[in-house]
Write a protein that holds these residues in place. Structure first.
Motif, PDB file in Angstrom:
ATOM      1  N   ASP A 165      13.829 -28.641 -37.208  1.00  0.00           N
ATOM      2  CA  ASP A 165      12.884 -29.723 -36.904  1.00  0.00           C
ATOM      3  C   ASP A 165      13.569 -30.700 -35.947  1.00  0.00           C
ATOM      4  OD1 ASP A 165      10.658 -31.239 -36.874  1.00  0.00           O
ATOM      5  OD2 ASP A 165      10.690 -31.797 -38.983  1.00  0.00           O
ATOM      6  N   ASP A 190      12.500 -32.176 -33.238  1.00  0.00           N
ATOM      7  CA  ASP A 190      11.657 -33.336 -32.981  1.00  0.00           C
ATOM      8  C   ASP A 190      10.761 -33.551 -34.194  1.00  0.00           C
ATOM      9  OD1 ASP A 190       9.956 -35.304 -32.162  1.00  0.00           O
ATOM     10  OD2 ASP A 190       9.221 -34.276 -30.380  1.00  0.00           O
ATOM     11  N   PRO A 191      11.115 -34.460 -35.092  1.00  0.00           N
ATOM     12  CA  PRO A 191      10.352 -34.617 -36.338  1.00  0.00           C
ATOM     13  C   PRO A 191       8.963 -35.205 -36.143  1.00  0.00           C
ATOM     14  CG  PRO A 191      12.059 -36.295 -36.167  1.00  0.00           C
ATOM     15  CD  PRO A 191      12.295 -35.339 -35.049  1.00  0.00           C
ATOM     16  N   ASP A 203      21.675 -33.276 -35.678  1.00  0.00           N
ATOM     17  CA  ASP A 203      21.357 -34.692 -35.846  1.00  0.00           C
ATOM     18  C   ASP A 203      22.656 -35.443 -36.108  1.00  0.00           C
ATOM     19  OD1 ASP A 203      20.151 -37.106 -36.244  1.00  0.00           O
ATOM     20  OD2 ASP A 203      19.355 -36.637 -38.228  1.00  0.00           O
ATOM     21  N   GLY A 263      15.456 -37.850 -34.870  1.00  0.00           N
ATOM     22  CA  GLY A 263      15.481 -36.472 -34.417  1.00  0.00           C
ATOM     23  C   GLY A 263      16.883 -35.999 -34.066  1.00  0.00           C
ATOM     24  N   ASN A 269      17.724 -36.203 -26.319  1.00  0.00           N
ATOM     25  CA  ASN A 269      16.749 -36.059 -27.384  1.00  0.00           C
ATOM     26  C   ASN A 269      15.580 -35.217 -26.892  1.00  0.00           C
ATOM     27  OD1 ASN A 269      15.163 -37.748 -25.795  1.00  0.00           O
ATOM     28  ND2 ASN A 269      15.453 -39.546 -27.093  1.00  0.00           N
ATOM     29  N   TYR A 298      13.072 -32.233 -41.483  1.00  0.00           N
ATOM     30  CA  TYR A 298      13.946 -33.289 -40.978  1.00  0.00           C
ATOM     31  C   TYR A 298      14.511 -34.030 -42.179  1.00  0.00           C
ATOM     32  CZ  TYR A 298      15.579 -37.263 -38.218  1.00  0.00           C
ATOM     33  OH  TYR A 298      16.351 -38.237 -37.626  1.00  0.00           O
TER      34      TYR A 298
END
Length: 712
Positions: free
Chosen positions: A459, A461-462, A507, A514, A527, A657
């Motif tokens: 995940d 990009d949450p 992360d 993210g 990011n 995430y």
């Protein structure tokens, strides 16, 4: 109002979360059917600074909300009603004996067996190293422990360790020369001594070459009986854990009649002929249960062996039969292709530079059987052959990225792969890098960016539905891309001027929402919006949960770094403990990283370079306030542990995430059953948790696109 309630229930059902008043959030993303039976795996070791004893144990994904823990030392309770699964006993000693009591509604429902502390901050397990050998060319070689995997062979909830032994003359496919035999052992770990019990040893024989690309071994419960099997490629001369030839376990008479004494290696040490097989072994005894032909064979056909005529290499002057390279590239994974209520399949892959074949195989407890075979024989069309022999050829759509690239899996595979339910249909898909395969063997998509060396799926990009794929490219336009795991849609990408050989997504910066990602051609931390969030360069190897926070540490060989808010600092030099060394040459990978013991933080396995036969198992002794269920009960992560030994090893990632999950668990523990509804449009639902405040504001559960996010 009804629409919002339906949206909530649909979103929760996608993740395996009960949308009724029970709200079992520990099934976060993962159906209970995919959570293997595990015990609490309690562990005790010297605390940080040498003051007292640090304890940790598992919270299970199957635990009901509200469980609490008591810690008992030498018969006396020293801590009651702990919500977290770790504790530092400042008065503990190496002779202390501990038990963990699990309580629900104030009553004891479970108690671990008594356990005592390790003598060191890591556990040493000295294995039975195979004897040295000599090649037909007169060259001597010896063995060291290489890739590992884990599985429960006897159904007691404790993992056993599977170890592949690598000879010192193991070779990449591009290299000439003989190699020693490959051995695979299974050991029952011993937490009280340095001498684990060896359960069995498999000898793959002279016709399986040694190297990172030949033997990908899968350890998992394929038939649903609660005990793992092991599946891997075999050949004439391979012997099982009972010392019998694996051909004896075949039902095909042409396999049973093979000459197991024949050496099919040429003068360059390459195996260029002979039958190729797939064998399933009993995890407890090592006995071969069933052996079938490996599909496809060297010619891209099904079964048998009629000599090697297919050239897998598209470069001028290269004949793959002699070179023994591109047709000898293998990967493997476990996947729930029919959903969580069905048994998983073994997924075997052959080829990714050019021709690419993905073969799904089922095991019913007695025999292996083909589910389907995907053949990407061209850049525009592919064929799927079902287990009954029926075939269908498809024309692939344009790639989602480089439209001039291959539309199929032909040339669009990495040295690694990943598995997960990326589209939310309950069935797993297989990500190969620049292409992906659906659960029925059809092409999921292609990005057209070609072959690459590193792959990370999670995940990333949450705030975007589903998971994302970060991969680096070995061929033009080189560079990297981040794409949607379910659709192949390119989220962001960059070109480069040369082979981009390394890359990582993890992360590491808590201040940024993210994951961050970087690669060898672009060391900036970016990011998902393709913004540079830091110009500080980091390692590009493995990630690992180790500290008490919710961010990743970076594991590069035998050193571990962490982000302190503004820069990367050294956290641990593992070589200082038991001469701990890495595997796979310049790849500098651990034998294994996985959540094997204690709480949700991960364990690291390395080997002692001074004796070549001892594994050092590291677990954290840093306290944490976060009560996270074991990562092994997250489906995406567990599949990652199963495929970790494939090709160029990559670290596993969870399918959610973690900071959002941790917030959700905290909110749930204080009253998620008392919710009220606020409208935020026709497609979203927002639920405010009554009485819950974070930084002076009410917290809420915000559900969009099948994801839960806790809003502060």
């Amino acid at each position: 109002m009804k629409h919002l309630i339906c949206t909530l229930m649909l979103s929760c059902a996608t993740m395996g979360i009960n949308a009724t008043e029970e709200h079992d959030s520990n099934h976060f993303f993962t159906p209970a059917e995919q959570m293997e039976y595990l015990d609490r795996a309690p562990v005790a070791l010297p605390a940080t600074g040498g003051r007292g004893i640090f304890l940790s144990w598992r919270i299970l994904g199957t635990d009901e909300p509200g469980i609490l823990f008591d810690i008992v030392k030498d018969g006396t309770t020293i801590k009651s009603d702990s919500k977290v699964s770790n504790f530092t006993d400042t008065k503990g000693t190496k002779t202390s004996s501990y038990e963990i009591v699990v309580k629900r509604d104030g009553k004891e429902v479970e108690r671990t067996k008594a356990f005592t502390p390790w003598s060191k901050t890591f556990l040493r397990q000295t294995l039975d190293r195979p004897a040295d050998g000599v090649t037909p060319a007169g060259e001597s070689y010896s063995y060291t422990p290489n890739d590992c995997s884990v599985g429960d062979v006897d159904g007691d909830g404790q993992y056993e360790l599977f170890v592949k032994w690598d000879p010192s003359n193991s070779k990449d496919n591009s290299q000439a020369g003989y190699t020693g035999n490959v051995f695979i052992d299974a050991y029952k770990l011993d937490m009280t001594s340095e001498q684990p019990t060896r359960l069995w040893r498999i000898d793959l024989g002279v016709n399986i070459r040694a190297g990172a690309h030949y033997t990908q071994f899968l350890v998992y419960d394929f038939d649903g009986d609660g005990k793992v099997e092991m599946i891997c490629k075999t050949a004439a001369g391979s012997k099982d854990g009972k010392g019998n030839y694996v051909s004896d376990a075949a039902t095909d008479e042409s396999i049973k009649a093979v000459d197991n004494t024949k050496d099919w290696r040429n003068s360059s040490g390459k195996v260029t002929g002979g039958q190729e097989w797939l064998t399933v072994f009993n995890g407890e005894t090592g006995e071969a249960i069933h052996t079938i032909y490996y599909n496809p064979n060297r010619n891209g056909g099904v079964g048998g062996e009629a000599g090697w005529t297919k050239n897998w290499d598209d470069r001028s002057g290269k004949t793959d039969k002699d070179y023994g390279n591109r047709g000898e590239r293998y990967l493997a994974a476990v996947a729930y292709l029919d959903g969580p209520k069905s048994n998983p399949s073994a997924v075997m892959l052959r080829g990714y530079y050019t021709y690419s074949y993905i073969w799904a195989v089922d095991f019913d407890g007695k025999e292996l059987a083909t589910k389907w075979l995907h053949a990407s024989d061209t850049k525009t069309t592919y064929t799927v052959t079902n287990g009954d022999g029926t075939s269908k050829t498809y024309t692939a759509p344009l790639p989602t990225g480089r439209t001039s690239g291959s539309r199929t899996a032909y040339g669009n595979g990495n040295h690694n792969l990943s598995v997960g339910d990326y589209d939310g249909d309950g069935c797993d898909e297989i990500t190969l890098g620049a292409s992906a395969i659906n659960n029925d063997g059809t092409l999921f998509y292609s990005t057209g960016f070609g072959h690459g060396d590193a792959l990370h799926v999670g995940d990333i990009d949450p705030d975007r539905p589903g998971m994302e794929v970060f991969t680096v490219h070995e061929e033009s336009p080189y560079g990297w891309d981040l794409h949607d795991a379910a659709t192949g849609e390119i989220i962001c990408s960059a070109e480069g001027g040369k082979d981009n050989g390394r890359g990582i997504a993890s992360d590491i910066i808590g201040a940024n929402r993210g994951y961050e990602f970087s690669s060898s051609n672009d060391r900036n931390q970016r990011n998902a919006a393709n913004e540079v969030v830091s110009s500080k360069s980091t390692s590009l190897n493995f990630r690992c949960y180790w500290n008490g926070d919710l961010q990743d540490e970076l594991l590069d060989g035998n050193i571990m770094d962490t982000w302190n808010g503004s820069s990367v600092t050294r956290l641990l030099t593992l070589y200082d403990y038991g001469n701990s060394s890495t595997c796979n040459s310049t790849k500098k990978t651990p034998n294994l990283t996985a959540d094997l013991l204690g709480d949700w933080r991960e364990e690291i396995i390395l080997w002692d370079s001074t004796d070549g036969c001892t594994l050092n198992i590291f677990t954290t002794n840093i306290p944490t306030e976060h009560a996270i269920p074991t990562l092994m009960h997250d489906h995406t992560y567990r599949m990652g542990v199963a495929w970790q030994n494939s090709g160029y090893n990559q670290p596993p990632h969870v399918g959610y995430y973690l900071p959002d999950y941790a917030e959700y668990l905290k909110a749930q523990s204080t009253g998620i059953d008392n919710i009220r509804e606020d409208a935020m449009g026709n497609d979203d639902a927002f639920y405010t948790l009554q009485g819950i405040k974070t930084n002076g504001k009410k917290a809420g559960v915000y559900i969009r696109g099948g994801k839960i996010r806790v809003i502060k």
